[in-house]
Design a protein around this motif. Sequence first.
Motif, PDB file in Angstrom:
ATOM      1  N   PRO A  82       0.811  -1.218   0.000  1.00  9.49           N
ATOM      2  CA  PRO A  82       0.000   0.000   0.000  1.00  9.49           C
ATOM      3  C   PRO A  82       0.844   1.267   0.000  1.00  9.49           C
ATOM      4  CG  PRO A  82       0.038  -0.969   2.179  1.00  9.49           C
ATOM      5  CD  PRO A  82       0.756  -1.921   1.291  1.00  9.49           C
ATOM      6  N   GLY A 202      -6.157   2.565  -2.644  1.00 10.41           N
ATOM      7  CA  GLY A 202      -5.598   1.255  -2.383  1.00 10.41           C
ATOM      8  C   GLY A 202      -4.535   0.878  -3.394  1.00 10.41           C
ATOM      9  N   ALA A 206      -5.236  -6.036  -0.208  1.00 12.10           N
ATOM     10  CA  ALA A 206      -6.039  -5.409   0.846  1.00 12.10           C
ATOM     11  C   ALA A 206      -7.173  -6.358   1.210  1.00 12.10           C
ATOM     12  CB  ALA A 206      -6.601  -4.070   0.378  1.00 12.10           C
ATOM     13  N   MET A 223      -5.351  -2.709   5.028  1.00 13.08           N
ATOM     14  CA  MET A 223      -4.733  -2.328   3.753  1.00 13.08           C
ATOM     15  C   MET A 223      -3.338  -2.918   3.582  1.00 13.08           C
ATOM     16  SD  MET A 223      -7.228  -0.862   2.551  1.00 13.08           S
ATOM     17  CE  MET A 223      -6.680  -0.188   0.983  1.00 13.08           C
TER      18      MET A 223
END
Lengths: 257, 343
Positions: A82, A202, A206, A223
């Motif tokens: 992420p 994103g 996730a 995430m």
Amino acid sequence: MKIAIVEESPLDAAEPDLNSQLISILLKLGHDVCRLAADALLFENIIKEKPDLVYSLVRKEMDTARRIPALLEIAAVQYAGPGMMALSFNCFYNLLFPLLTDSGILTSPFLVMKAGQPFELGNLDFPLRLHREGYSNGQTLNTKMELNSALKKIPERDEVILFGHVNATRKHIYLLGERPLVGKDNSVCIEPAVRAYCVMEGRGLARFDFLCSDKVLLTEVEMAPHPLEPLMVREAAEYGWDTEKLIQQILEDAVNG
Amino acid sequence: MLPTKESDWTILDIQISLMKIGIVYNSFARHKKLPEELELRNTAFNIGRHLKTLGHHIQYFNMDSPESIMALCRSDIEVAFDTCERMRGDPRGEAFTAAFLEFLGIPHTRTSSFYIALGINKMRIKHILSFHHILIPKSQVFFDNQDNLNPGLEFPLFVKGSESENSIGIDEQSFVMDMPHLKEKVSQIINSLHQAALVEEFIDGREFSVAILPGKDNRTLPIMEIEFDDLPINRRYLDYQAKWLTNSDQYQRTIPGLPKNLPEKQKQAIISTALKCFRILGLDSYTRIDMRCRDDRVYVLEVNQNPSIDEDGSGYVRACKDVGLDYNAIINILLANALLGAV
């Protein structure tokens, strides 16, 4: 590829066994791997090592974890996992859930407030879940007394979000990029998960957790799940991916995304 | 009543003794710098000069240079005065720099990195404020000029970049009265700025800005109003020319100053809205909130977490000077606030 794995300093990882497994898989896939500590010399070491890709596995200290993508962007190096925004949203539910709600995504009922302010729970039922701004983990509170006790421990000006209990079936879904890894019975989660993923900027893997009855309510987000966490591995297998394929897909998503 | 002495504004339990201070800045790689880039760079060096005359030890770190960044990692500075914006043209660079300093454990003068990053996307801020019942102009993001206009949005509309700053992309075509001009401006934003276009209802009303001075008790500075002289409605806004091109008509005819004939009730509503935005968005450093009033309602146009603090031209500095704070005092207050965050 040459892949740099970033871990907590001093090499004190949250999940050392999973990290070692990941490195073994990367080596098996033919990649060259170096391990870097998430310390003040990280930027310099990345410039020196010149990896093709960086994968941060920092998880224990979220304050550190969520700033590492910024360092990687400054270093102009490709990275898996992420970005700064998504990781930060993991720790700031008090801002995330209002944003999701106003963006048209249904969520568990919640209340955002300062820890020191008077409040009415309204339609929130116990057990409640409390998340404090800046922290990724929540706590479950079964009674008003537990709630008041928890709030007293938090500085008055800090914001908290309280989630009310919903009697519904819990489901979750993993996304890689905007692609869902669909297991059994969670196809209803795809659309809201993808929308939330986009709202949160994103990137990479996730997980989105939902409460499903007549409505599909988003209740938790993760995430930065470890790519080899047992649940992930099990579901990837149902999707037809073994761990090597899973890791390969994550790397391809990072390079092509 | 607003405090009139610098000592009343500083964090009384933190004395700014002589310190090792890093000035973190962008050199901007282009040979010919744009006006806003020149101002940013000059602001950085000017702040450094002021701090040096106050006796601090100053080091400069250019965030466009890997060698300079490595020197920052190895430095022993105690606090950073962060003037960075953009990185390789990416507006997220502002948030990245702040996050980098936080990663290194160096207190800095900006709002925390997450809140900077949050604020880069204007639509995101609107959603959060709207959730908390702050009035904002009705808006829609266009990712393509073929997107349909939402039924709730009526002309005239105002078009700008969804992530741009310094009024980049705002010009005489930003105010649109019909669909062909809307599509044309949306295309221009998407193609030239490489970002989505934010389309919002045009609020025709008085425009105010409120600067917030950070500290233990965050305080609002005197409300400023932008007067648009006798400009027609389709030019009554601050565009790029009005901000940066001092010889332009728009610059000459958009005049900031203290508002005249502002009813007390409206004044309180403006101040209260500004402070609510500051709190809701988790801000903790110098900020300016831009608003318009229509029919006694206050609409928030922008929350600027990085208003210019150029000594000579900025509205923020002007507002500080209106309460008797000179530039050294402003710099000291921002440093004290950075150190307060580190306590």
